[in-house]
Design an enzyme around this catalytic site. Structure first.
Site, PDB file in Angstrom:
ATOM      1  N   TYR A  27      -9.107  18.964  26.372  1.00 51.42           N
ATOM      2  CA  TYR A  27     -10.535  18.737  26.384  1.00 51.42           C
ATOM      3  C   TYR A  27     -11.260  20.066  26.283  1.00 51.42           C
ATOM      4  O   TYR A  27     -11.085  20.953  27.119  1.00 51.42           O
ATOM      5  CB  TYR A  27     -10.952  18.016  27.674  1.00 51.42           C
ATOM      6  CG  TYR A  27     -10.575  16.571  27.682  1.00 51.42           C
ATOM      7  CD1 TYR A  27     -11.373  15.637  27.057  1.00 51.42           C
ATOM      8  CD2 TYR A  27      -9.405  16.144  28.285  1.00 51.42           C
ATOM      9  CE1 TYR A  27     -11.030  14.306  27.052  1.00 51.42           C
ATOM     10  CE2 TYR A  27      -9.059  14.811  28.283  1.00 51.42           C
ATOM     11  CZ  TYR A  27      -9.874  13.893  27.676  1.00 51.42           C
ATOM     12  OH  TYR A  27      -9.536  12.574  27.668  1.00 51.42           O
ATOM     13  N   LYS A  28     -12.063  20.204  25.271  1.00 55.66           N
ATOM     14  CA  LYS A  28     -12.825  21.424  25.081  1.00 55.66           C
ATOM     15  C   LYS A  28     -14.232  21.223  25.604  1.00 55.66           C
ATOM     16  O   LYS A  28     -14.851  20.200  25.398  1.00 55.66           O
ATOM     17  CB  LYS A  28     -12.881  21.799  23.596  1.00 55.66           C
ATOM     18  CG  LYS A  28     -11.523  22.222  23.034  1.00 55.66           C
ATOM     19  CD  LYS A  28     -11.657  22.698  21.622  1.00 55.66           C
ATOM     20  CE  LYS A  28     -10.325  23.161  21.072  1.00 55.66           C
ATOM     21  NZ  LYS A  28     -10.436  23.622  19.692  1.00 55.66           N
TER      22      LYS A  28
END
Length: 586
Positions: A27-28
């Site tokens: 997850y960025k």
């Protein structure tokens, strides 16, 4: 030549994961969260309270210790720093600021830092602080300036910048108006750069110490529980009006972190690199020397990397408004995974809140939800989102208890919905239903998720903590998920036995029940084996005309393909159905 999706991904690519499979998803977010503790080291901070109450300095170190350990467990990529002001010794980058001691610069927390903070707690901690830093003059402006340099010297992008000041003094400069003015000016400058300053005052108005049952960590932990999910997305509506919104995860399953491979000699992380070599010559292959291939209809389809990238891209990241539906059209079984929360980002594009508020108000007034196409990042598959409006709610004291925004509900595709044949089971009698209602009523209790911690995760982190801090044994973890059998028996009394008498026969013994022995014919795989059910061509064509081929099981479809000599390239249900359709429609 290899499968096109078997190659490494680009560094800027990401994989979109569903709920339940988030361990492999990176997850960025828009950046790292950062927190700087700016602690007053004056003599007043080391004065204990009445009845042996801890000193303000000791309370602060308890808070720092708690936040450090929490960060290691929940978000080890976040950054923390510990800075003291009002010290005799000076230690900071380039030693530009007097009476400012940077104990920990801005970096990820670790076991070593936790041990350092432990050394500053209690009676020995006060002595260590006096010997290391001492107490000197106070210049809050220079301390704030030093913290500002910590942020500016850090090269990576920071999503949240927090500065928490711990002090027990109302007049740090003892009435020096010039120093007070400089401190206010520097605090204003920090605010302009996006740094949120929180003052943790450790004295009551009457001069007594605050009585705390634990470290005052509410300030830094509130923002940490909301994690930005994906990049800031754009919302497009009617008349090509656009705004910037943030997409937030409100609930996410906690998992154990992935194991990291380390070198045996120095415990440094192992860095892996992939190289491709020619199988015959052994020469190194460049990315331009390789191609991607996918087998389709018994043919090998060859594609360049650029072609694969174009195929994987459906649309640009963002939310595209499609239309509106009445709220009654949204069903409970449409819920696929945990929802996200949509909130405008006015700081990035002026006018986003205006467009967002207008859409929220109209959807709420007309009792409709907005249907949108949501693409989280580049190369991720699009999903349909139902944006359910939520108006702001306040309590009697006008404090906000529910923020205005949209809850994004992930909607299923047609392929996600299947028709299942429910098994025919005996129906419970009225007496059995009424008796079970009494049991359920007796065993009801108020459930709060905060009361139950994952025992596997807690034990895992306690084991890691014991190894990192050289403890003799990990801390004992109480498993609150185990049922309280004695209390349940006391509440039920004779209800459990009465229910058993209604459901099971008198001679039923679940503990003494054994599996029936297999007959010799069954053991040999002979007469006891169920015969295959062959289906005639007319029956198969009837299913085709009615569109009920999908209700047949995979084994039945495989037998039908073998029976009629249909060649299939795969074993999936849809592939079998397509092959049968092609054969019967010739």
């Amino acid at each position: 030549m290899a499968e096109w999706n078997a190659y490494y991904q680009n560094e800027d690519e990401d994989v979109d994961g569903e709920e339940g499979d988030e361990s492999g998803v990176n997850y960025k977010s828009t950046g790292r969260d950062s927190l700087v503790f700016l602690v007053d080291a004056s003599k007043e901070m080391f004065i204990k309270g009445e009845d042996g109450e801890p000193s303000p300095f000791d309370m602060t170190m308890q808070c720092v210790h708690s936040v450090y350990t929490t960060k290691i467990i929940s978000s080890d990529k976040d950054l923390v720093a510990l800075v003291f002001y009002g010290t005799e010794q000076s230690k900071n980058p380039r030693n530009s600021f007097k009476h400012v001691y940077v104990y920990h610069d801005l970096d990820s927390p670790g076991a070593r830092r936790v041990q350092d903070v432990d050394g500053l707690r209690g009676e020995n901690g006060a002595q260590v602080a006096d010997e290391t830093m001492g107490c000197g003059k106070t210049n809050l402006a220079e301390a704030l300036w030093c913290c500002s340099n910590l942020y500016s010297d850090f090269k990576l992008r920071l999503s949240h910048k927090r500065l928490m000041i711990f002090t027990c003094r109302d007049m740090p400069h003892r009435g020096d108006s010039e120093h007070d003015r400089q401190a206010r000016t520097k605090a204003s400058d920090l605010k302009e750069t996006g740094v949120v300053i929180d003052l943790m005052h450790l004295m009551k108005p009457d001069g007594a110490l605050w009585e705390t049952g634990g470290p005052p960590e509410e300030g830094p932990s509130q923002g940490d529980q909301e994690e930005i999910h994906g990049k800031v997305e754009s919302v497009s509506g009617g008349r090509d009006e656009r705004g910037i919104v943030g997409v937030y995860i409100t609930a996410r399953q906690a998992r154990k972190p992935n194991a990291i491979k380390l070198y045996r000699d120095n415990n440094e992380p192992v860095l892996t690199k992939t190289r491709l070599y020619h199988t015959q010559t052994g020469s190194l292959l460049l990315p331009s020397d390789t191609k991607r291939a996918q087998v389709y209809a018994s043919k090998q389809i060859v594609m360049e990397k650029d072609e694969v990238d174009v195929i994987k891209k459906f649309s640009n990241p963002g939310l595209d408004l499609i239309g509106f539906k009445p709220m009654e059209r949204l069903k409970l079984h449409h819920h696929l995974r945990s929802a996200v929360f949509i909130y405008p980002e006015e700081e990035m594009v002026t006018g986003s809140a205006c467009v967002f508020t207008a859409l929220l108000r109209r959807c709420s007034e007309r009792n409709v939800f907005a249907l949108c196409k949501y693409t989280r990042i580049r190369n991720s598959p699009p999903r349909f989102l139902a944006l359910v409006p939520q108006r702001e709610e306040v309590d009697e004291g006008q404090a906000q208890i529910a923020a205005p925004g949209f809850h994004g509900i992930f909607l299923p595709y047609a392929d996600d919905i299947r028709t299942l044949d429910a098994p025919q089971l005996p129906t419970a009698s009225d007496a059995q239903v009424e008796k079970m209602k009494e049991i359920v009523h007796k065993l009801r209790f108020k459930y709060k998720s905060d009361s139950f911690e994952n025992p596997v995760l807690q034990q895992h982190y306690r084991n890691l903590e014991a190894l990192a801090l050289d403890l003799m044994a990990p801390e004992h973890i109480e498993d609150h998920t185990m049922p309280k059998v004695k209390m349940m028996d006391q509440r039920l009394g004779s209800l459990a036995q009465e229910f058993k008498d209604l459901v099971y026969p008198a001679d039923y013994n679940p503990e003494g029940k054994t599996a029936p022995k297999r007959k010799p014919a069954e053991e040999a795989g002979g007469a006891g084996k169920k015969p295959k059910v062959e289906m005639s061509e007319d029956e198969l064509r009837g299913h085709l005309q009615k569109g009920t081929l999908g209700k047949l099981t995979v084994p039945v479809l495989k037998d039908a393909c073998k029976q009629f000599g249909v060649k299939v390239t795969g074993t999936k249900k849809q592939e079998l159905i397509d092959a049968l359709k092609a054969q019967l429609t010739k």
